[in-house]
Design a protein around this motif. Structure first.
Motif, PDB file in Angstrom:
ATOM      1  N   ARG A 100      16.549  -7.598 -16.091  1.00  0.00           N
ATOM      2  CA  ARG A 100      15.461  -9.148 -15.691  1.00  0.00           C
ATOM      3  C   ARG A 100      15.670  -9.811 -16.810  1.00  0.00           C
ATOM      4  O   ARG A 100      15.619  -9.713 -18.156  1.00  0.00           O
ATOM      5  N   ARG A 101      14.869 -11.071 -16.274  1.00  0.00           N
ATOM      6  CA  ARG A 101      14.844 -12.546 -16.318  1.00  0.00           C
ATOM      7  C   ARG A 101      13.301 -13.030 -16.043  1.00  0.00           C
ATOM      8  O   ARG A 101      13.331 -12.821 -15.317  1.00  0.00           O
ATOM      9  N   VAL A 122      18.331 -10.422 -13.150  1.00  0.00           N
ATOM     10  CA  VAL A 122      19.497 -11.186 -13.514  1.00  0.00           C
ATOM     11  C   VAL A 122      20.339 -11.390 -11.944  1.00  0.00           C
ATOM     12  O   VAL A 122      20.118 -13.058 -12.027  1.00  0.00           O
ATOM     13  N   VAL A 146      18.090 -15.024  -9.730  1.00  0.00           N
ATOM     14  CA  VAL A 146      17.816 -16.183 -10.701  1.00  0.00           C
ATOM     15  C   VAL A 146      17.485 -17.393 -10.424  1.00  0.00           C
ATOM     16  O   VAL A 146      16.921 -17.923  -9.753  1.00  0.00           O
ATOM     17  N   PRO A 150      17.205 -11.847 -20.813  1.00  0.00           N
ATOM     18  CA  PRO A 150      17.124 -10.963 -20.290  1.00  0.00           C
ATOM     19  C   PRO A 150      16.538  -9.713 -21.210  1.00  0.00           C
ATOM     20  O   PRO A 150      16.224  -9.867 -22.045  1.00  0.00           O
TER      21      PRO A 150
END
Length: 170
Positions: free
Chosen positions: A2-3, A140, A143, A165
């Motif tokens: 994940r970002r 990601v 996004v 990330p």
């Protein structure tokens, strides 16, 4: 992976609308956090937790590193120059390094728990003026989709940045 995305919203009402839209976009509530002036967030808006509001994690990591190095140095010194009548083995170095790392993480973490998160300092002035910070963790691969959705539907929202990330597990 994940970002973490940061968005500055003009008001609490805008934040509440954004919460609904992100839920409709299938972003779970546990991946969204809001930060506003004390007492202004609505009860159903997820607030930052203690780990996110403070520098606890960063402080503990730094303390573990410094404490581990100091413990390693102390262990090597004790093995090279043992007290009279005591023979120490190499495992004493590892025990001292581990003890130093644990103590360093604890001591530094306790201090850092009282310090506001330095990553959020850049938003402090705008939050004090009544704006709301939205922090959302998105996969990601989504996004660009989430950024463009927010930009299309809420032109008043300003993008506050993106972090590298994050680990896959919470």
């Amino acid at each position: 992976m994940r970002r973490r995305l940061y968005f500055m919203l003009p008001s609490v009402a805008s934040g509440r609308a954004m919460l609904d839209e992100l839920l409709l976009a299938r972003i779970e509530e546990r991946h969204m956090h809001f930060l506003a002036r004390e007492g202004t967030l609505l009860p159903d808006m997820p607030d930052l937790n203690a780990l996110e509001k403070t520098d606890l994690v960063h402080g503990a990591q730094l303390g573990m590193l410094i404490g581990g190095v100091a413990g390693l140095g102390a262990g090597i010194f004790l093995v090279m120059f043992p007290p009279d009548g005591l023979t120490l083995r190499t495992v004493a170095i590892l025990v001292a390094a581990l003890g130093g790392a644990i103590f360093g993480a604890w001591a530094s973490g306790m201090n850092a728990a009282a310090v506001p998160n330095t990553r959020l300092a850049r938003f402090a002035e705008r939050i004090s003026r009544g704006q709301v910070l939205l922090i959302v963790d998105v996969p990601v691969r989504r996004v660009k989709e989430i950024e463009s959705m927010i930009e299309r539907r809420h032109p008043e929202v300003s993008f506050g940045g993106e972090e590298p990330p994050m680990l896959a597990f919470p």
